[in-house]
Design a protein around this motif. Sequence first.
Motif, PDB file in Angstrom:
ATOM      1  N   MET A 484       0.992  -1.003  -0.101  1.00  0.00           N
ATOM      2  CA  MET A 484       0.002  -0.017  -0.130  1.00  0.00           C
ATOM      3  C   MET A 484       0.781   1.298   0.061  1.00  0.00           C
ATOM      4  O   MET A 484       1.879   1.366   0.610  1.00  0.00           O
ATOM      5  N   GLU A 485       0.445   2.189  -0.919  1.00  0.00           N
ATOM      6  CA  GLU A 485       1.211   3.541  -0.843  1.00  0.00           C
ATOM      7  C   GLU A 485       0.069   4.784  -1.111  1.00  0.00           C
ATOM      8  O   GLU A 485      -0.892   4.436  -1.149  1.00  0.00           O
ATOM      9  N   THR A 486       0.815   5.896  -0.682  1.00  0.00           N
ATOM     10  CA  THR A 486      -0.491   7.055  -0.751  1.00  0.00           C
ATOM     11  C   THR A 486      -0.458   7.288  -2.178  1.00  0.00           C
ATOM     12  O   THR A 486       0.441   7.240  -3.122  1.00  0.00           O
ATOM     13  N   ARG A 487      -1.765   7.604  -2.648  1.00  0.00           N
ATOM     14  CA  ARG A 487      -2.405   7.738  -3.919  1.00  0.00           C
ATOM     15  C   ARG A 487      -2.685   9.384  -3.926  1.00  0.00           C
ATOM     16  O   ARG A 487      -3.608   9.553  -3.252  1.00  0.00           O
ATOM     17  N   VAL A 488      -2.215   9.887  -4.994  1.00  0.00           N
ATOM     18  CA  VAL A 488      -2.789  11.280  -4.997  1.00  0.00           C
ATOM     19  C   VAL A 488      -3.743  11.223  -6.049  1.00  0.00           C
ATOM     20  O   VAL A 488      -3.117  10.813  -7.342  1.00  0.00           O
ATOM     21  N   ALA A 489      -4.942  11.438  -6.085  1.00  0.00           N
ATOM     22  CA  ALA A 489      -5.833  11.645  -7.242  1.00  0.00           C
ATOM     23  C   ALA A 489      -6.671  12.993  -7.289  1.00  0.00           C
ATOM     24  O   ALA A 489      -6.851  13.358  -6.500  1.00  0.00           O
ATOM     25  N   MET A 490      -6.685  13.460  -8.495  1.00  0.00           N
ATOM     26  CA  MET A 490      -7.546  14.343  -8.607  1.00  0.00           C
ATOM     27  C   MET A 490      -8.950  13.910  -9.070  1.00  0.00           C
ATOM     28  O   MET A 490      -9.083  13.678 -10.415  1.00  0.00           O
ATOM     29  N   ARG A 491      -9.901  14.164  -8.247  1.00  0.00           N
ATOM     30  CA  ARG A 491     -11.004  13.709  -8.594  1.00  0.00           C
ATOM     31  C   ARG A 491     -12.193  14.717  -9.185  1.00  0.00           C
ATOM     32  O   ARG A 491     -13.112  15.137  -8.566  1.00  0.00           O
ATOM     33  N   PHE A 492     -11.551  15.036 -10.282  1.00  0.00           N
ATOM     34  CA  PHE A 492     -12.613  15.793 -11.183  1.00  0.00           C
ATOM     35  C   PHE A 492     -13.690  15.236 -11.617  1.00  0.00           C
ATOM     36  O   PHE A 492     -13.675  13.752 -11.882  1.00  0.00           O
ATOM     37  N   HIS A 493     -14.943  15.936 -11.716  1.00  0.00           N
ATOM     38  CA  HIS A 493     -16.367  15.267 -12.301  1.00  0.00           C
ATOM     39  C   HIS A 493     -15.621  15.086 -13.793  1.00  0.00           C
ATOM     40  O   HIS A 493     -14.980  15.752 -14.389  1.00  0.00           O
ATOM     41  N   PRO A 494     -16.208  13.687 -14.318  1.00  0.00           N
ATOM     42  CA  PRO A 494     -16.040  13.454 -15.500  1.00  0.00           C
ATOM     43  C   PRO A 494     -16.303  14.544 -16.676  1.00  0.00           C
ATOM     44  O   PRO A 494     -15.564  14.873 -17.660  1.00  0.00           O
ATOM     45  N   ARG A 495     -17.305  15.364 -16.341  1.00  0.00           N
ATOM     46  CA  ARG A 495     -17.806  16.338 -17.448  1.00  0.00           C
ATOM     47  C   ARG A 495     -16.706  17.238 -17.366  1.00  0.00           C
ATOM     48  O   ARG A 495     -16.665  18.192 -18.315  1.00  0.00           O
ATOM     49  N   ILE A 496     -15.713  17.551 -16.449  1.00  0.00           N
ATOM     50  CA  ILE A 496     -14.871  18.673 -16.347  1.00  0.00           C
ATOM     51  C   ILE A 496     -13.487  18.436 -16.602  1.00  0.00           C
ATOM     52  O   ILE A 496     -12.486  19.147 -16.705  1.00  0.00           O
ATOM     53  N   ALA A 497     -12.968  17.007 -16.283  1.00  0.00           N
ATOM     54  CA  ALA A 497     -11.665  16.531 -16.353  1.00  0.00           C
ATOM     55  C   ALA A 497     -10.913  16.800 -17.573  1.00  0.00           C
ATOM     56  O   ALA A 497     -11.784  16.969 -18.491  1.00  0.00           O
ATOM     57  N   PRO A 498      -9.763  17.156 -17.551  1.00  0.00           N
ATOM     58  CA  PRO A 498      -9.084  17.633 -18.837  1.00  0.00           C
ATOM     59  C   PRO A 498      -8.928  16.587 -19.683  1.00  0.00           C
ATOM     60  O   PRO A 498      -9.303  16.617 -20.863  1.00  0.00           O
ATOM     61  N   THR A 499      -8.738  15.181 -19.359  1.00  0.00           N
ATOM     62  CA  THR A 499      -8.557  14.053 -20.165  1.00  0.00           C
ATOM     63  C   THR A 499      -9.596  13.157 -19.709  1.00  0.00           C
ATOM     64  O   THR A 499      -9.732  12.879 -18.472  1.00  0.00           O
ATOM     65  N   LYS A 500     -10.355  12.550 -20.514  1.00  0.00           N
ATOM     66  CA  LYS A 500     -11.496  11.803 -20.177  1.00  0.00           C
ATOM     67  C   LYS A 500     -11.215  10.349 -20.126  1.00  0.00           C
ATOM     68  O   LYS A 500     -11.580   9.633 -18.984  1.00  0.00           O
ATOM     69  N   VAL A 501     -10.138   9.906 -20.872  1.00  0.00           N
ATOM     70  CA  VAL A 501      -9.979   8.605 -20.903  1.00  0.00           C
ATOM     71  C   VAL A 501      -8.457   8.288 -21.247  1.00  0.00           C
ATOM     72  O   VAL A 501      -7.913   8.981 -22.030  1.00  0.00           O
ATOM     73  N   ALA A 502      -7.853   7.421 -20.494  1.00  0.00           N
ATOM     74  CA  ALA A 502      -6.375   6.978 -20.841  1.00  0.00           C
ATOM     75  C   ALA A 502      -6.338   5.623 -21.422  1.00  0.00           C
ATOM     76  O   ALA A 502      -7.193   4.538 -20.874  1.00  0.00           O
ATOM     77  N   VAL A 503      -5.599   5.245 -22.359  1.00  0.00           N
ATOM     78  CA  VAL A 503      -5.651   3.884 -23.097  1.00  0.00           C
ATOM     79  C   VAL A 503      -4.323   3.451 -22.875  1.00  0.00           C
ATOM     80  O   VAL A 503      -3.367   4.011 -23.281  1.00  0.00           O
ATOM     81  N   PHE A 504      -4.192   2.172 -22.384  1.00  0.00           N
ATOM     82  CA  PHE A 504      -3.047   1.506 -22.052  1.00  0.00           C
ATOM     83  C   PHE A 504      -2.886   0.139 -22.781  1.00  0.00           C
ATOM     84  O   PHE A 504      -3.589  -0.823 -22.342  1.00  0.00           O
ATOM     85  N   PRO A 505      -1.684   0.106 -23.398  1.00  0.00           N
ATOM     86  CA  PRO A 505      -1.415  -1.523 -23.745  1.00  0.00           C
ATOM     87  C   PRO A 505      -0.829  -2.217 -22.490  1.00  0.00           C
ATOM     88  O   PRO A 505      -0.058  -1.508 -21.940  1.00  0.00           O
ATOM     89  N   LEU A 506      -1.115  -3.432 -22.209  1.00  0.00           N
ATOM     90  CA  LEU A 506      -0.528  -4.079 -20.669  1.00  0.00           C
ATOM     91  C   LEU A 506       0.819  -3.911 -20.997  1.00  0.00           C
ATOM     92  O   LEU A 506       1.430  -3.733 -20.121  1.00  0.00           O
ATOM     93  N   LEU A 507       1.507  -4.364 -22.161  1.00  0.00           N
ATOM     94  CA  LEU A 507       2.884  -4.444 -22.546  1.00  0.00           C
ATOM     95  C   LEU A 507       3.280  -3.504 -23.468  1.00  0.00           C
ATOM     96  O   LEU A 507       2.405  -3.806 -24.593  1.00  0.00           O
ATOM     97  N   LYS A 508       4.272  -2.794 -23.549  1.00  0.00           N
ATOM     98  CA  LYS A 508       4.458  -2.129 -24.662  1.00  0.00           C
ATOM     99  C   LYS A 508       5.337  -2.827 -25.724  1.00  0.00           C
ATOM    100  O   LYS A 508       5.501  -2.485 -27.055  1.00  0.00           O
ATOM    101  N   ASN A 509       5.968  -4.068 -25.398  1.00  0.00           N
ATOM    102  CA  ASN A 509       6.846  -4.685 -26.272  1.00  0.00           C
ATOM    103  C   ASN A 509       6.078  -5.978 -26.969  1.00  0.00           C
ATOM    104  O   ASN A 509       6.738  -6.914 -27.338  1.00  0.00           O
ATOM    105  N   LYS A 510       4.682  -5.685 -26.880  1.00  0.00           N
ATOM    106  CA  LYS A 510       3.961  -6.900 -27.653  1.00  0.00           C
ATOM    107  C   LYS A 510       3.038  -6.286 -28.552  1.00  0.00           C
ATOM    108  O   LYS A 510       2.090  -5.548 -28.299  1.00  0.00           O
ATOM    109  N   PRO A 511       3.614  -6.184 -29.899  1.00  0.00           N
ATOM    110  CA  PRO A 511       2.919  -5.285 -31.037  1.00  0.00           C
ATOM    111  C   PRO A 511       1.269  -5.602 -31.227  1.00  0.00           C
ATOM    112  O   PRO A 511       0.877  -4.646 -31.266  1.00  0.00           O
TER     113      PRO A 511
END
Length: 599
Positions: A484-511
């Motif tokens: 467990m570690e301290t997590r800082v989260a900016m809990r913007f309402h989704p309507r106002i959040a600067p970025t709405k969604v982040a997309v991640f491939p689980l691993l970057k070395n798997k084309p």
Amino acid sequence: MADAKTAELMEKIVSLCKRRGFIFQSSEIYGGLNGFWDYGPLGAELKRNIKDAWWRSMTLLREDVVGLEASIIMHPRIWEASGHTSTFSDLMVDCLLTKKRFRADQVEPQNGVVYFYSGATDGGADKESKDSFSVLLPPGKPPESARKVARQFYQQRGVENAVLVGERTEPAQNTIRYNPENGSLLTDPRPFNLMLKTYVGPVESEDNKSYLRPETAQAIFVQFKNVLEVSRQKIPFGICQIGKAFRNEINPRNYTFRSREFEQMELEYFIRPDEAVEAIHGSVAKPSGPGHPGEPQPNWGWQLWHQYWVEERFAFYERIGLPRTSLVEYWQKQDELAHYARATVDILYKFPFSKRDDKGELMGEELEGVAARSDFDLSQHQRFSGKSMAVFDEELKTAWPKVAEEKKAELSKRYFETRRNYLVKTGESAEKGEKQAREDADGLAKGYYIPHVIEPSAGVDRLALALICNAYSEDEAPDDKGKMETRVAMRFHPRIAPTKVAVFPLLKNKPELVKKAREVLELLRPHMNAFYDEAGAIGRRYRRQDEAGTPFGVTIDFDTLGEKGPELKDTVTLRERDTMKQERVKISELAPALLARIR
Ligand code: GAP
């Protein structure tokens, strides 16, 4: 004075804003410029979302409000008419020692002993100063520290080895005459006009002097007739504008809260004077209690319209994620109101740096003012420009002859008296005021009047800061190894959040994962601000987006590729920032699912 916890919280927020690219100091590489700020990539998106949400709620979703985008520099006579040239000033005081400038009303009251001096000589007596000076010595400090400050004062006046003359002391309580930072006497308060001046054209002469607008509102008033003509609106209706405003604040402070350059979002909502409403509808509806009065009705007078806009504005703030409990409804007291204003409600947000009341509760600082400004602004522009700001109201003209004679007389008298009071108060002679007011009252009977106005006026930057303060949160979350570690989260309402969604491939070395993630990104991009990140462990990437305030994360893993069977093929993990809950969603359903949550 900010307590240590508040200061620490603000420090964390300021540091996050810089680190994550919400807010930078303007001109930072040159040492900054006090009172000016720049918004980085996330801050720019946040501000854009605020302005879009406001514009949408004010005009796109309403039939009775239209927009305007006026120039920042306007004819200087506008600022005479609005009163800004003569009265838009704060009282300021300067430290006699350091020359540091304070707003007189922001000097903290202090207790202590005042050390007075009538002058100073230098040992050899060939140099002397007869300027009197005094220093406030706070409790517990040695007298020598007051003398040191006094010697510095006289040294600045050429008395090098100052020997102080005529020392005497007096206790002081709650004094605001001394610099809280060094005890030095302050100058007497004097007014300081807050408008930033410039010159239009190549010659820097008085004739070419102009101002950067201190508010966006005046442009709306001066374009009122043009907009009315082209928009096919009729009273009641509103004109709204978003744009830059500039004020040469004496003490920019509390991060971006009080800046010298900022953006405003203002609505001027024009309504009938109550006398016209009464003539048309027989009576003027009055508020029946607190809360939203519901859909606007034709028999509303200024009080209900004012209440309506106060409640609409609170609802707006709640919709973009500021809970009602974080806001304060402050009714300006009679002696705080401008002479023409009938009522003003300030909407305050409980910023961490707000003062606290006797019970320790945050009192809040102004986000927005909702003012019932009578017909003052349009009347002023009518007087100064010589152009009529009156409108013709067909309904009033038709209704007037049907009003009982006694009522007509009463309404005419009331209208005449308010007009006369305004005219005399703003400088017309009694005779001229009376004559003009008589003409205005006659005009009312023919269907003419100068509209009254309700003005909700908000600051974009203050709202951005409120949303940032409100969003900042710390909790606990497991790191990549499950610790467990301290997590800082900016809990913007989704309507106002600067970025709405982040997309991640689980691993970057798997084309195959990267390819699929890129496909998902392109699927979402046309609909919302989507961000792609493939660098580092997935937990780290989540954490980075939590800090950026991105409400949703989409991970493309081996299940997405169908490696664990066909039932999970073309599904992704959708993670929610605040709860950290994860669910499996089909790629084909992702965009509608997200759109439903961010709209
Ligand atoms: N037309 C009315 C008007 O300008 P105001 O209360 O002076 O009223 C309206 O300003 C809003 O503009 C404030 O509630 C605040 O949000 C914002 N504002 C005013 N001065 C500001 C400053 N120096 N820095 C940031 N925002 C400011």
